[in-house]
Design a protein around this motif. Structure first.
Motif, PDB file in Angstrom:
ATOM      1  N   HIS A   9      -2.887   7.713 -11.568  1.00 29.63           N
ATOM      2  CA  HIS A   9      -2.721   8.140 -10.170  1.00 29.63           C
ATOM      3  C   HIS A   9      -4.077   8.285  -9.498  1.00 29.63           C
ATOM      4  CE1 HIS A   9      -2.387  11.408  -7.084  1.00 29.63           C
ATOM      5  NE2 HIS A   9      -1.414  10.619  -6.689  1.00 29.63           N
ATOM      6  N   TYR A  10      -4.121   7.998  -8.209  1.00 33.14           N
ATOM      7  CA  TYR A  10      -5.331   8.244  -7.422  1.00 33.14           C
ATOM      8  C   TYR A  10      -4.927   8.622  -5.996  1.00 33.14           C
ATOM      9  CZ  TYR A  10      -4.625   3.566  -5.492  1.00 33.14           C
ATOM     10  OH  TYR A  10      -4.084   2.466  -4.874  1.00 33.14           O
ATOM     11  N   ILE A  11      -5.863   9.226  -5.271  1.00 31.78           N
ATOM     12  CA  ILE A  11      -5.646   9.592  -3.863  1.00 31.78           C
ATOM     13  C   ILE A  11      -6.568   8.725  -3.029  1.00 31.78           C
ATOM     14  CG2 ILE A  11      -5.832  11.446  -2.166  1.00 31.78           C
ATOM     15  CD1 ILE A  11      -4.356  13.061  -4.022  1.00 31.78           C
ATOM     16  N   TRP A  12      -6.048   8.178  -1.936  1.00 34.63           N
ATOM     17  CA  TRP A  12      -6.881   7.388  -1.034  1.00 34.63           C
ATOM     18  C   TRP A  12      -6.686   7.906   0.386  1.00 34.63           C
ATOM     19  CZ3 TRP A  12      -4.452   4.372   2.684  1.00 34.63           C
ATOM     20  CH2 TRP A  12      -3.108   4.087   2.486  1.00 34.63           C
ATOM     21  N   GLY A  13      -7.653   7.570   1.249  1.00 34.24           N
ATOM     22  CA  GLY A  13      -7.607   8.152   2.586  1.00 34.24           C
ATOM     23  C   GLY A  13      -7.685   9.664   2.446  1.00 34.24           C
ATOM     24  N   GLU A  14      -7.049  10.355   3.340  1.00 35.33           N
ATOM     25  CA  GLU A  14      -7.061  11.816   3.265  1.00 35.33           C
ATOM     26  C   GLU A  14      -5.930  12.379   2.424  1.00 35.33           C
ATOM     27  OE1 GLU A  14      -7.257  13.629   7.097  1.00 35.33           O
ATOM     28  OE2 GLU A  14      -8.896  12.340   7.752  1.00 35.33           O
ATOM     29  N   ARG A  15      -4.738  11.731   2.497  1.00 34.05           N
ATOM     30  CA  ARG A  15      -3.563  12.337   1.858  1.00 34.05           C
ATOM     31  C   ARG A  15      -2.628  11.329   1.219  1.00 34.05           C
ATOM     32  NH1 ARG A  15      -0.278  14.594   6.113  1.00 34.05           N
ATOM     33  NH2 ARG A  15      -1.179  13.048   7.476  1.00 34.05           N
ATOM     34  N   CYS A  16      -3.057  10.093   1.021  1.00 35.26           N
ATOM     35  CA  CYS A  16      -2.173   9.060   0.500  1.00 35.26           C
ATOM     36  C   CYS A  16      -2.313   8.956  -1.015  1.00 35.26           C
ATOM     37  CB  CYS A  16      -2.489   7.716   1.156  1.00 35.26           C
ATOM     38  SG  CYS A  16      -2.287   7.746   2.958  1.00 35.26           S
ATOM     39  N   ASP A  17      -1.202   8.591  -1.679  1.00 29.85           N
ATOM     40  CA  ASP A  17      -1.166   8.485  -3.131  1.00 29.85           C
ATOM     41  C   ASP A  17      -1.010   7.036  -3.567  1.00 29.85           C
ATOM     42  OD1 ASP A  17      -0.907  11.328  -4.270  1.00 29.85           O
ATOM     43  OD2 ASP A  17       0.585  11.311  -2.664  1.00 29.85           O
ATOM     44  N   GLY A  18      -1.579   6.719  -4.727  1.00 30.44           N
ATOM     45  CA  GLY A  18      -1.389   5.419  -5.345  1.00 30.44           C
ATOM     46  C   GLY A  18      -1.224   5.569  -6.845  1.00 30.44           C
ATOM     47  N   TRP A  19      -0.393   4.707  -7.421  1.00 30.69           N
ATOM     48  CA  TRP A  19      -0.177   4.680  -8.854  1.00 30.69           C
ATOM     49  C   TRP A  19      -0.354   3.240  -9.323  1.00 30.69           C
ATOM     50  CZ3 TRP A  19       2.719   7.405  -5.393  1.00 30.69           C
ATOM     51  CH2 TRP A  19       2.821   8.783  -5.590  1.00 30.69           C
ATOM     52  N   TYR A  20      -1.292   2.998 -10.256  1.00 32.08           N
ATOM     53  CA  TYR A  20      -1.509   1.663 -10.800  1.00 32.08           C
ATOM     54  C   TYR A  20      -0.395   1.330 -11.787  1.00 32.08           C
ATOM     55  CZ  TYR A  20      -6.300   1.761  -9.011  1.00 32.08           C
ATOM     56  OH  TYR A  20      -7.409   1.811  -8.202  1.00 32.08           O
ATOM     57  N   LEU A  21       0.453   0.380 -11.442  1.00 27.99           N
ATOM     58  CA  LEU A  21       1.519  -0.063 -12.345  1.00 27.99           C
ATOM     59  C   LEU A  21       1.024  -1.208 -13.225  1.00 27.99           C
ATOM     60  CD1 LEU A  21       4.527   0.076  -9.854  1.00 27.99           C
ATOM     61  CD2 LEU A  21       3.689   1.863 -11.393  1.00 27.99           C
ATOM     62  N   VAL A  22       0.201  -2.085 -12.656  1.00 27.50           N
ATOM     63  CA  VAL A  22      -0.488  -3.150 -13.394  1.00 27.50           C
ATOM     64  C   VAL A  22      -1.897  -3.199 -12.841  1.00 27.50           C
ATOM     65  CG1 VAL A  22      -0.605  -5.625 -13.903  1.00 27.50           C
ATOM     66  CG2 VAL A  22       1.632  -4.504 -13.733  1.00 27.50           C
ATOM     67  N   LYS A  23      -2.893  -3.159 -13.725  1.00 30.92           N
ATOM     68  CA  LYS A  23      -4.287  -3.125 -13.267  1.00 30.92           C
ATOM     69  C   LYS A  23      -5.092  -4.114 -14.107  1.00 30.92           C
ATOM     70  CE  LYS A  23      -7.950   0.306 -12.503  1.00 30.92           C
ATOM     71  NZ  LYS A  23      -8.335   1.695 -12.797  1.00 30.92           N
ATOM     72  N   ARG A  24      -5.080  -5.383 -13.653  1.00 32.73           N
ATOM     73  CA  ARG A  24      -5.800  -6.446 -14.346  1.00 32.73           C
ATOM     74  C   ARG A  24      -6.622  -7.228 -13.327  1.00 32.73           C
ATOM     75  NH1 ARG A  24      -0.455  -8.597 -16.665  1.00 32.73           N
ATOM     76  NH2 ARG A  24      -1.037 -10.332 -15.329  1.00 32.73           N
ATOM     77  N   GLN A  25      -7.569  -8.028 -13.801  1.00 34.65           N
ATOM     78  CA  GLN A  25      -8.377  -8.856 -12.897  1.00 34.65           C
ATOM     79  C   GLN A  25      -7.532  -9.897 -12.168  1.00 34.65           C
ATOM     80  OE1 GLN A  25     -11.378  -7.127 -12.182  1.00 34.65           O
ATOM     81  NE2 GLN A  25     -11.729  -9.228 -11.595  1.00 34.65           N
ATOM     82  N   ASP A  26      -6.525 -10.445 -12.863  1.00 31.50           N
ATOM     83  CA  ASP A  26      -5.730 -11.513 -12.259  1.00 31.50           C
ATOM     84  C   ASP A  26      -4.568 -10.998 -11.412  1.00 31.50           C
ATOM     85  OD1 ASP A  26      -4.368 -10.607 -14.554  1.00 31.50           O
ATOM     86  OD2 ASP A  26      -3.345 -12.529 -14.796  1.00 31.50           O
ATOM     87  N   MET A  27      -4.247  -9.708 -11.512  1.00 28.44           N
ATOM     88  CA  MET A  27      -3.136  -9.156 -10.736  1.00 28.44           C
ATOM     89  C   MET A  27      -3.227  -7.636 -10.684  1.00 28.44           C
ATOM     90  SD  MET A  27       0.984  -9.693 -11.116  1.00 28.44           S
ATOM     91  CE  MET A  27       1.092  -8.972 -12.737  1.00 28.44           C
ATOM     92  N   LEU A  28      -2.882  -7.094  -9.529  1.00 22.10           N
ATOM     93  CA  LEU A  28      -2.862  -5.650  -9.326  1.00 22.10           C
ATOM     94  C   LEU A  28      -1.521  -5.296  -8.696  1.00 22.10           C
ATOM     95  CD1 LEU A  28      -4.737  -3.129  -9.489  1.00 22.10           C
ATOM     96  CD2 LEU A  28      -5.429  -3.634  -7.147  1.00 22.10           C
ATOM     97  N   VAL A  29      -0.795  -4.345  -9.299  1.00 24.68           N
ATOM     98  CA  VAL A  29       0.475  -3.865  -8.742  1.00 24.68           C
ATOM     99  C   VAL A  29       0.347  -2.362  -8.591  1.00 24.68           C
ATOM    100  CG1 VAL A  29       2.973  -3.693  -9.028  1.00 24.68           C
ATOM    101  CG2 VAL A  29       1.766  -5.720  -9.885  1.00 24.68           C
ATOM    102  N   ILE A  30       0.527  -1.890  -7.352  1.00 22.84           N
ATOM    103  CA  ILE A  30       0.358  -0.472  -7.041  1.00 22.84           C
ATOM    104  C   ILE A  30       1.587   0.043  -6.301  1.00 22.84           C
ATOM    105  CG2 ILE A  30      -1.061   1.225  -5.822  1.00 22.84           C
ATOM    106  CD1 ILE A  30      -3.375  -0.762  -5.946  1.00 22.84           C
ATOM    107  N   HIS A  31       2.043   1.220  -6.685  1.00 25.86           N
ATOM    108  CA  HIS A  31       3.061   1.958  -5.925  1.00 25.86           C
ATOM    109  C   HIS A  31       2.281   2.930  -5.050  1.00 25.86           C
ATOM    110  CE1 HIS A  31       7.125   4.264  -5.991  1.00 25.86           C
ATOM    111  NE2 HIS A  31       6.437   4.572  -4.900  1.00 25.86           N
ATOM    112  N   GLU A  32       2.490   2.855  -3.741  1.00 26.38           N
ATOM    113  CA  GLU A  32       1.753   3.738  -2.835  1.00 26.38           C
ATOM    114  C   GLU A  32       2.712   4.581  -2.000  1.00 26.38           C
ATOM    115  OE1 GLU A  32      -1.263   1.706  -0.570  1.00 26.38           O
ATOM    116  OE2 GLU A  32      -2.353   1.211  -2.389  1.00 26.38           O
ATOM    117  N   LYS A  33       2.221   5.758  -1.619  1.00 28.33           N
ATOM    118  CA  LYS A  33       2.986   6.669  -0.764  1.00 28.33           C
ATOM    119  C   LYS A  33       2.071   7.139   0.356  1.00 28.33           C
ATOM    120  CE  LYS A  33       5.639  10.956  -0.791  1.00 28.33           C
ATOM    121  NZ  LYS A  33       6.106  12.087  -1.616  1.00 28.33           N
TER     122      LYS A  33
END
Length: 115
Positions: A9-33
């Motif tokens: 999990h990470y926080i971006w901006g002031e209050r937004c959330d992100g969860w790395y579902l796939v974190k590779r050089q060839d593909m990135l899949v993130i669930h964001e709120k």
């Protein structure tokens, strides 16, 4: 097995959330709120192609100066070099999946917001 419950999990901006579902050089899949009335910086990616798929709520996407509202179970593709900005203009949180190919890490140029 990966889910929002066990993903990095990470926080971006002031209050937004992100969860790395796939974190590779060839593909990135993130669930964001994004909470109500939040936005990311307007930007583009030189190489990465993205697909935003809304799970809950309504995402406002400014794409090359055109505003589009993407409702739950709808998506939008963002080609490389397309200037864009995801926003939540609503009074409710919006959740979405972002698929980036290849990863957007190191491939982002921020821009000034449109007036």
């Amino acid at each position: 097995m990966i889910s929002k419950d066990n993903a990095e999990h990470y926080i971006w901006g002031e209050r937004c959330d992100g969860w790395y579902l796939v974190k590779r050089q060839d593909m990135l899949v993130i669930h964001e709120k994004m909470p109500p009335h939040t936005e990311e910086k307007r930007h583009y990616h030189a190489v990465s192609r993205q697909f935003f798929f809304v799970v809950k709520g309504v995402l406002t996407m400014e794409l090359e100066g055109e505003k589009q509202e993407i409702a739950a179970l709808q998506g939008i593709e963002i080609p490389p070099e397309a200037k864009h900005q995801a926003r939540n203009d609503s009074d409710d949180a919006v959740e979405f999946i972002v698929i980036s190919h290849p990863t957007t890490r190191g491939d982002r140029t921020d821009l000034p917001d449109l007036a």
